[in-house]
Design a protein around this motif. Sequence first.
Motif, PDB file in Angstrom:
ATOM      1  N   ILE A 129      55.991   2.236 -19.444  1.00  0.00           N
ATOM      2  CA  ILE A 129      55.686   0.839 -19.110  1.00  0.00           C
ATOM      3  C   ILE A 129      55.524   0.690 -17.594  1.00  0.00           C
ATOM      4  CG2 ILE A 129      56.613  -1.518 -19.096  1.00  0.00           C
ATOM      5  CD1 ILE A 129      55.799  -0.780 -21.851  1.00  0.00           C
TER       6      ILE A 129
ATOM      7  N   PHE B 249      47.970  -0.815 -13.341  1.00  0.00           N
ATOM      8  CA  PHE B 249      47.378  -2.150 -13.475  1.00  0.00           C
ATOM      9  C   PHE B 249      47.423  -2.892 -12.132  1.00  0.00           C
ATOM     10  CE2 PHE B 249      48.371  -6.667 -14.034  1.00  0.00           C
ATOM     11  CZ  PHE B 249      47.205  -7.098 -14.638  1.00  0.00           C
TER      12      PHE B 249
ATOM     13  N   ILE C 201      60.316  -6.583 -20.298  1.00  0.00           N
ATOM     14  CA  ILE C 201      59.737  -5.826 -19.178  1.00  0.00           C
ATOM     15  C   ILE C 201      58.480  -6.486 -18.653  1.00  0.00           C
ATOM     16  CG2 ILE C 201      58.635  -3.643 -18.559  1.00  0.00           C
ATOM     17  CD1 ILE C 201      60.746  -2.392 -20.542  1.00  0.00           C
ATOM     18  N   PHE C 202      57.590  -6.916 -19.538  1.00  0.00           N
ATOM     19  CA  PHE C 202      56.350  -7.523 -19.052  1.00  0.00           C
ATOM     20  C   PHE C 202      56.601  -8.872 -18.398  1.00  0.00           C
ATOM     21  CE2 PHE C 202      54.155  -4.202 -21.257  1.00  0.00           C
ATOM     22  CZ  PHE C 202      53.062  -3.995 -20.429  1.00  0.00           C
TER      23      PHE C 202
ATOM     24  N   PRO D 131      55.298 -11.557 -10.761  1.00  0.00           N
ATOM     25  CA  PRO D 131      54.900 -11.527  -9.355  1.00  0.00           C
ATOM     26  C   PRO D 131      53.386 -11.553  -9.155  1.00  0.00           C
ATOM     27  CG  PRO D 131      56.588  -9.888  -9.748  1.00  0.00           C
ATOM     28  CD  PRO D 131      56.140 -10.394 -11.082  1.00  0.00           C
ATOM     29  N   CYS D 132      52.618 -11.205 -10.183  1.00  0.00           N
ATOM     30  CA  CYS D 132      51.165 -11.165 -10.032  1.00  0.00           C
ATOM     31  C   CYS D 132      50.530 -12.540 -10.152  1.00  0.00           C
ATOM     32  CB  CYS D 132      50.539 -10.293 -11.121  1.00  0.00           C
ATOM     33  SG  CYS D 132      50.940  -8.585 -10.965  1.00  0.00           S
TER      34      CYS D 132
ATOM     35  N   GLU E 223      48.277 -14.319  -7.483  1.00  0.00           N
ATOM     36  CA  GLU E 223      47.281 -13.550  -6.754  1.00  0.00           C
ATOM     37  C   GLU E 223      45.885 -14.149  -6.797  1.00  0.00           C
ATOM     38  OE1 GLU E 223      47.701  -9.553  -7.950  1.00  0.00           O
ATOM     39  OE2 GLU E 223      49.674  -9.473  -7.053  1.00  0.00           O
TER      40      GLU E 223
ATOM     41  N   ARG F 195      52.760  -6.979  -0.730  1.00  0.00           N
ATOM     42  CA  ARG F 195      52.772  -5.839  -1.644  1.00  0.00           C
ATOM     43  C   ARG F 195      51.614  -4.889  -1.339  1.00  0.00           C
ATOM     44  NH1 ARG F 195      53.358  -9.518  -5.965  1.00  0.00           N
ATOM     45  NH2 ARG F 195      51.714  -8.500  -7.141  1.00  0.00           N
TER      46      ARG F 195
ATOM     47  N   THR G  51      58.744  -9.543  -2.383  1.00  0.00           N
ATOM     48  CA  THR G  51      58.017  -8.862  -3.476  1.00  0.00           C
ATOM     49  C   THR G  51      56.997  -9.774  -4.156  1.00  0.00           C
ATOM     50  OG1 THR G  51      59.639  -9.470  -5.163  1.00  0.00           O
ATOM     51  CG2 THR G  51      60.015  -7.397  -4.016  1.00  0.00           C
ATOM     52  N   TRP G  52      57.236 -11.096  -4.090  1.00  0.00           N
ATOM     53  CA  TRP G  52      56.329 -12.028  -4.771  1.00  0.00           C
ATOM     54  C   TRP G  52      55.093 -12.363  -3.935  1.00  0.00           C
ATOM     55  CZ3 TRP G  52      56.009 -15.815  -1.336  1.00  0.00           C
ATOM     56  CH2 TRP G  52      57.135 -16.097  -0.560  1.00  0.00           C
TER      57      TRP G  52
ATOM     58  N   PHE H 211      52.159  -0.371 -15.543  1.00  0.00           N
ATOM     59  CA  PHE H 211      52.173  -1.535 -14.657  1.00  0.00           C
ATOM     60  C   PHE H 211      51.682  -1.153 -13.258  1.00  0.00           C
ATOM     61  CE2 PHE H 211      54.383  -4.121 -11.466  1.00  0.00           C
ATOM     62  CZ  PHE H 211      53.781  -5.329 -11.762  1.00  0.00           C
TER      63      PHE H 211
ATOM     64  N   GLU I  53      44.974  -5.270  -7.407  1.00  0.00           N
ATOM     65  CA  GLU I  53      45.115  -5.569  -5.993  1.00  0.00           C
ATOM     66  C   GLU I  53      44.032  -4.899  -5.152  1.00  0.00           C
ATOM     67  OE1 GLU I  53      49.115  -5.050  -4.761  1.00  0.00           O
ATOM     68  OE2 GLU I  53      49.812  -6.621  -6.093  1.00  0.00           O
TER      69      GLU I  53
ATOM     70  N   LEU J 106      60.462   3.223 -21.161  1.00  0.00           N
ATOM     71  CA  LEU J 106      60.511   2.448 -19.911  1.00  0.00           C
ATOM     72  C   LEU J 106      59.614   3.089 -18.846  1.00  0.00           C
ATOM     73  CD1 LEU J 106      64.310   1.548 -19.655  1.00  0.00           C
ATOM     74  CD2 LEU J 106      62.426   0.029 -20.221  1.00  0.00           C
TER      75      LEU J 106
ATOM     76  N   PHE K  15      55.612 -18.304 -12.445  1.00  0.00           N
ATOM     77  CA  PHE K  15      55.898 -17.723 -11.127  1.00  0.00           C
ATOM     78  C   PHE K  15      57.257 -18.187 -10.621  1.00  0.00           C
ATOM     79  CE2 PHE K  15      55.842 -18.015  -6.497  1.00  0.00           C
ATOM     80  CZ  PHE K  15      55.526 -16.712  -6.140  1.00  0.00           C
TER      81      PHE K  15
ATOM     82  N   GLN L 222      40.953  -8.521  -4.037  1.00  0.00           N
ATOM     83  CA  GLN L 222      41.511  -9.218  -2.893  1.00  0.00           C
ATOM     84  C   GLN L 222      40.623  -9.051  -1.662  1.00  0.00           C
ATOM     85  OE1 GLN L 222      45.114 -10.400  -2.440  1.00  0.00           O
ATOM     86  NE2 GLN L 222      45.049 -10.719  -4.628  1.00  0.00           N
TER      87      GLN L 222
ATOM     88  N   LEU M  35      57.910  -7.875 -14.947  1.00  0.00           N
ATOM     89  CA  LEU M  35      56.957  -7.184 -14.079  1.00  0.00           C
ATOM     90  C   LEU M  35      55.711  -7.985 -13.758  1.00  0.00           C
ATOM     91  CD1 LEU M  35      57.088  -3.535 -15.484  1.00  0.00           C
ATOM     92  CD2 LEU M  35      58.195  -4.433 -13.450  1.00  0.00           C
ATOM     93  N   LEU M  36      55.269  -8.824 -14.670  1.00  0.00           N
ATOM     94  CA  LEU M  36      53.991  -9.502 -14.448  1.00  0.00           C
ATOM     95  C   LEU M  36      54.103 -10.805 -13.685  1.00  0.00           C
ATOM     96  CD1 LEU M  36      52.094  -8.828 -17.773  1.00  0.00           C
ATOM     97  CD2 LEU M  36      51.752  -7.762 -15.572  1.00  0.00           C
TER      98      LEU M  36
ATOM     99  N   PRO N 264      51.652 -11.475  -2.499  1.00  0.00           N
ATOM    100  CA  PRO N 264      50.612 -10.466  -2.772  1.00  0.00           C
ATOM    101  C   PRO N 264      50.188  -9.622  -1.566  1.00  0.00           C
ATOM    102  CG  PRO N 264      50.128 -12.499  -3.927  1.00  0.00           C
ATOM    103  CD  PRO N 264      51.290 -12.804  -3.011  1.00  0.00           C
TER     104      PRO N 264
END
Lengths: 189, 190
Positions: B14, B21, A11-12, A18-19, A22, B82, B76-77, B18, B26, B11, A55, B30, A15-16, B79
């Motif tokens: 989590i 976070f 999961i991490f 895409p960050c 930044e 999003r 989605t990738w 996220f 963000e 799930l 990435f 930014q 999920l992580l 920043p």
Amino acid sequence: MNQIKLLTLIIFTLLLTPCIAEEKKSSTDPTIWEKTEKGVTFSLKQLYPDQVKAFYIGRGFTKDQIKSYAETCVYTAVLRNDKASGRIHFLRKNWTVKNKDKEQNIQENSEWLNLFKKKKVSPPALIAFRLSQLPEEQEYDPNGDWNQGMLSINTPIGTTFDITIDWDIKGNPYELKLKEVRCAKQATD
Amino acid sequence: MLNKQQIKLYLGSIVLLFAIFTFHVEASDQPPLTHSLTTIAPPIVAASLRLENMDEELIDIKSLKGKTIVINFWATWCPPCRREMTSLEKLHLETKDNNVVVLAVNIGEDIETVFSFINSIEPSPTFPILFDKDSLAMEQWKVIGLPTTYIVNPKGKIVYKAIGGREFDHPDILKRVSHLNGLNKDENKK
């Protein structure tokens, strides 16, 4: 317990990633180089090779396919037209990087894309690569047009360089230089 | 061995962590999003756009003539894409009863990836998300970088453009978008 560990890892990872690309905006952050000239702001923040790999692996590359790009000193670049006197236009191929006495241009996306096609990178991953780079040619109107994207400097790890970017407003040229930008091997360097 | 209920709870926790976070990172680290729109003068005829939505139904903007359309190209990738997504949802909620349609065109990603993302943000988008899997629509619309947003008036002409992230629920943008809906019919005739 092993199931929990495995689920956490999956999961991490999903999920992580895409960050990773930044920008961390802080005037006191020594890993960000930023300058404003004539109402145009340009900044660079280094992305370390493992971050770049993570990435792009998240976008469909394999580790082998992205390795050569990830190890060229990659930065998150932000270019903004905050309050220039008009619409700015730039061609990335005119920008120069000077490392000691060697001067070079920024490598074009097409060179990378040709290399990736030979390595049989999937079409969606190629789209993600092309669009995640800072555009090669673009126009920004004042008061807020901007892009954020990756920029490969292609200079040896552990060295510093100066980068000069230029743009024009109705044909009138302008430039901005970031001096002594460092390409570190890892975050702790 | 975990049962289904425990896995769902795990799930859910989590995803919530996220989301918190992501919001924190963000929102605080930014550059601020602006609320400027570039006026396209004279307005130009919008290209065609015919793509599948999340339910694999074809959406054609031809069928939306007579409405103001906000078309946002994103991934989605990306920043800033999003960051602005929640403000697009607020714009949608504020204007949906006033003849405005918000469409987000995702570039090159699959439904599962997009679904995971939109469920991780609050407010989660309720406007249509379209899929431009081969990026051909993006090229037709001359999009160079993400995000890029176009605002099309009820006559089918592009009247505003924004390159880079924006705060779409800012009063100035809400006012300019609403203004296209017949409040100034002369302007739309141009």
